[in-house]
Design an enzyme around this catalytic site. Structure first.
Site, PDB file in Angstrom:
ATOM      1  N   HIS A 162      70.697 -17.905  31.131  1.00 17.39           N
ATOM      2  CA  HIS A 162      71.947 -17.891  30.483  1.00 17.39           C
ATOM      3  C   HIS A 162      72.193 -19.027  29.501  1.00 17.39           C
ATOM      4  CE1 HIS A 162      73.206 -14.983  33.730  1.00 17.39           C
ATOM      5  NE2 HIS A 162      72.440 -15.895  34.528  1.00 17.39           N
ATOM      6  N   SER A 283      66.599 -27.797   2.274  1.00 16.21           N
ATOM      7  CA  SER A 283      67.694 -27.215   1.618  1.00 16.21           C
ATOM      8  C   SER A 283      67.749 -27.687   0.114  1.00 16.21           C
ATOM      9  CB  SER A 283      68.915 -27.663   2.343  1.00 16.21           C
ATOM     10  OG  SER A 283      70.212 -27.302   1.450  1.00 16.21           O
ATOM     11  N   GLU A 296      61.848 -18.862  12.117  1.00 16.53           N
ATOM     12  CA  GLU A 296      63.030 -17.675  11.557  1.00 16.53           C
ATOM     13  C   GLU A 296      62.462 -16.516  10.812  1.00 16.53           C
ATOM     14  OE1 GLU A 296      66.875 -20.308  10.376  1.00 16.53           O
ATOM     15  OE2 GLU A 296      65.264 -20.836   8.907  1.00 16.53           O
TER      16      GLU A 296
END
Ligand code: ARG
Length: 463
Positions: A162, A283, A296
Site C-alpha cells: 500500500h 527543467s 517517465e
C-alpha cells in the site's frame, strides 16, 4: 495491354487509373519496405520450390537468384529506387527484378503465389528476427539486475505494501522481484517465437497451391519450424501479431511498474537512489530540477504499446475470412511496438546499470515499528498462538505511542513485560535488529541472503 498489366501487378482487368489519394491511401510501401530482406529471402526459396516442380529451368532460377542478390545489395547500400507505382515491398522488389533480369523470367516468380501468402510469410520472418534480437537484449537486462543484486546484497531497505512501510527487505530482493517478472517475459517470448515461426508459404491466395508445391521444403528453406496446416488460416491469421503486441504490452507494464518504483525512490522525500545524468534532464525554468525523464518515458510508452494492441484487435474483430485489406493495418502498430520495446529495454538497461544507491538513506528509512511482526513471531517461538501474539505486539506498538518514547525498541523490558510477561531479556537481540529480521526469511523466495542468492542462481540458469 501487356505493358499496362505489368505496370501494376493486378492491372489486367482495370482500365482507369487510381485516384491519386487512393494510391497513397492504399500503399504500404512507405512502412513495409523495412521487410525487404524477408521478402527477397521468401522469393529465393519459393522460386527454388518452383524449379523443383519443373516450372523454372535451372538457368531461370540462377538468373532470378542473381537478380534478388543484386536487389538485396541495393537495399543494403541505400540505393534501391522506388517508383510511384510501388504499392508495397512485394510489388517493388518484383518490379525491380524485372528491370534487372528481364520481365520474361521475372514474370514467372509469382506462379502459384499470392501476395496473401507472401506478406504473411514476410511478416513472420521479420517478426521472428526482431523477437530474437529482443530476446538477446532482454537477457542482458536481466543480467544487470542479477549482477547488481549480487554486488549490493548487503543493502537493506523498507519493503512496502500500500506504499506504506511494511517490513525490512534487501534491496537485492526488490531488484530480483523485477528480474523474476522479466524472466517470465523471457520464457513467454521464447514460446511466442515458436508460434510465430510457422510457414504460410505455398498457400496461394487462399485455396492452396495449384502445382503441388512442397511446402515443407519452403518452410525448411526459410528456417520455419513447420507449416500452417490450413491455407485459409495461413493467409488470414494475424494472431502472431496480436500475441507479439500482447507480449510487448505485458512486458512494458513490468518496466512501467519498475520505473514507477524508481521514480518514487528518486524523490528528495525518499532519496534512495540517484539517476545518472545520462538518463535525467533538467527543467528549462527551475535550475535545481533533475527529472527522471527516462523512467517517465518507460512508464508512458507502456500505454502506447497497449494502444497498439487494443487498436489492432479492433481491426481484426469481425473480419470475414480470409484475406482482407484491413490486415495491412497490422504493420504500423506492430513495427512501432517492436521499436518501442527494444528501445525501452536498452534505456532500462542503461538506467539500471548507472543509477547510484544511497544505502544510508534506505537504512534510515527503516523504523522499529516495521519489526512488530517479528515481535509477534518472538512469542510464537515461545509457543504462543500467532493470533494472540499479533494482539500483544499491537499493544506494545500502542504503548510506545502513548509513552512517546520513539519506537517499540525504546521500551524497557519492564514496560514490555507489563504487556506480556513472556517477553525476556533476549528480545532486544532477537527482535530489534533489521538484519536479523531479514535473515529469518530464508525460505525459498525470501529476503534472507541465502534465499536471495538462490534466486540469483535460478535466474542465471534461465539465461
Ligand atoms: N500490402 C498488402 C498487405 O500488407 C499485401 C497483400 C496484398 N494482398 C491483396 N490481396 N491485395 O496486406
Amino acid at each position: 495491354m501487356a505493358d499496362k498489366s505489368l505496370k501494376s501487378l493486378w492491372g489486367g482487368r482495370f482500365t482507369g487509373g487510381l485516384d491519386p489519394l487512393m494510391q497513397l491511401y492504399n500503399a504500404s510501401f512507405p512502412y513495409d519496405k523495412k521487410m525487404y530482406e524477408a521478402d527477397l529471402q521468401g522469393t529465393k526459396v519459393y522460386t527454388a520450390g518452383l524449379q523443383k516442380l519443373g516450372l523454372l529451368t535451372e538457368h531461370e532460377l540462377s538468373e532470378i537468384h542473381r537478380g534478388l542478390d543484386l536487389i538485396l545489395a541495393e537495399w543494403r547500400a541505400g540505393e534501391f529506387k522506388d517508383v510511384p507505382d510501388d504499392e508495397d515491398i512485394h510489388t517493388a522488389n518484383e518490379r525491380r527484378l524485372g528491370e534487372l533480369i528481364g520481365r520474361d523470367i521475372a514474370g514467372k516468380v509469382h506462379t502459384g503465389r499470392s501476395r496473401n501468402d507472401q506478406v504473411a510469410t514476410d511478416m513472420r520472418i521479420y517478426v521472428r528476427e526482431e523477437l530474437k534480437v529482443i530476446e538477446n537484449i532482454l537477457k542482458e537486462l536481466i543480467l544487470v539486475f542479477v549482477q547488481r543484486a549480487e554486488v549490493e546484497i548487503d543493502v537493506l531497505m523498507p519493503g512496502y505494501t500500500h506504499l506504506q512501510r511494511a517490513q525490512p527487505i534487501r534491496w537485492s530482493h526488490w531488484l530480483l522481484s523485477y528480474a523474476t517478472y522479466l524472466s517470465a517475459d523471457l520464457q513467454r517470448l521464447q514460446q511466442l517465437i515458436e508460434r510465430v515461426n510457422l510457414s504460410p508459404l505455398g498457400s496461394g491466395a487462399l485455396a492452396g497451391h495449384p502445382y503441388s508445391i512442397d511446402r515443407d521444403f519452403l518452410a525448411a528453406g526459410l528456417g520455419f519450424g513447420g507449416v500452417i496446416p490450413n491455407s485459409l488460416t495461413a493467409v488470414s491469421d494475424r494472431d502472431f501479431v496480436v500475441e507479439t503486441l500482447f507480449w510487448g504490452t505485458l512486458f512494458m507494464n513490468h518496466l512501467s511498474r519498475f520505473s514507477e518504483d524508481l521514480i518514487i525512490y528518486s524523490t528528495a522525500e525518499f532519496g534512495f537512489i540517484d539517476l545518472a545524468d545520462a538518463y535525467s534532464t533538467g527543467s528549462s525554468l527551475m535550475p535545481q530540477k533533475k527529472n527522471p525523464d527516462s523512467l517517465e518515458l518507460l512508464r508512458g510508452k507502456s500505454g502506447r504499446v497497449f494502444g497498439s494492441l487494443a487498436g489492432f484487435l479492433m481491426t481484426l474483430k469481425s473480419l470475414p475470412s480470409t484475406y482482407d485489406k484491413d490486415l495491412q493495418e497490422d504493420k504500423e502498430p506492430l513495427f512501432d511496438a517492436l521499436t518501442t520495446v527494444s528501445h525501452s529495454i536498452s534505456i532500462a538497461t542503461g538506467v539500471l546499470s548507472t543509477l547510484a544507491v544511497n544505502k544510508e538513506r534506505m537504512l534510515a528509512a527503516l523504523t522499529p515499528d516495521m519489526l512488530a511482526t517479528d515481535l509477534a513471531d518472538y512469542l510464537v517461538r515461545k509457543g504462543v498462538p500467532f493470533r494472540e501474539t499479533h494482539h500483544i505486539s499491537g499493544a506494545v506498538v500502542r504503548l510506545a505511542e502513548v509513552k512517546k518514547c520513539g519506537g517499540i525498541d525504546k521500551l524497557s523490558l519492564e514496560e514490555l513485560q507489563s504487556v506480556d510477561n513472556r517477553f525476556g531479556p533476549d528480545v532486544v537481540a532477537e527482535v530489534f535488529d533489521y538484519e536479523r529480521s531479514v535473515e529469518r526469511r530464508d525460505a525459498i523466495g525470501g529476503t534472507a541472503k541465502s534465499a536471495v542468492l538462490d534466486q540469483v542462481a535460478r535466474l542465471r540458469a534461465t539465461l
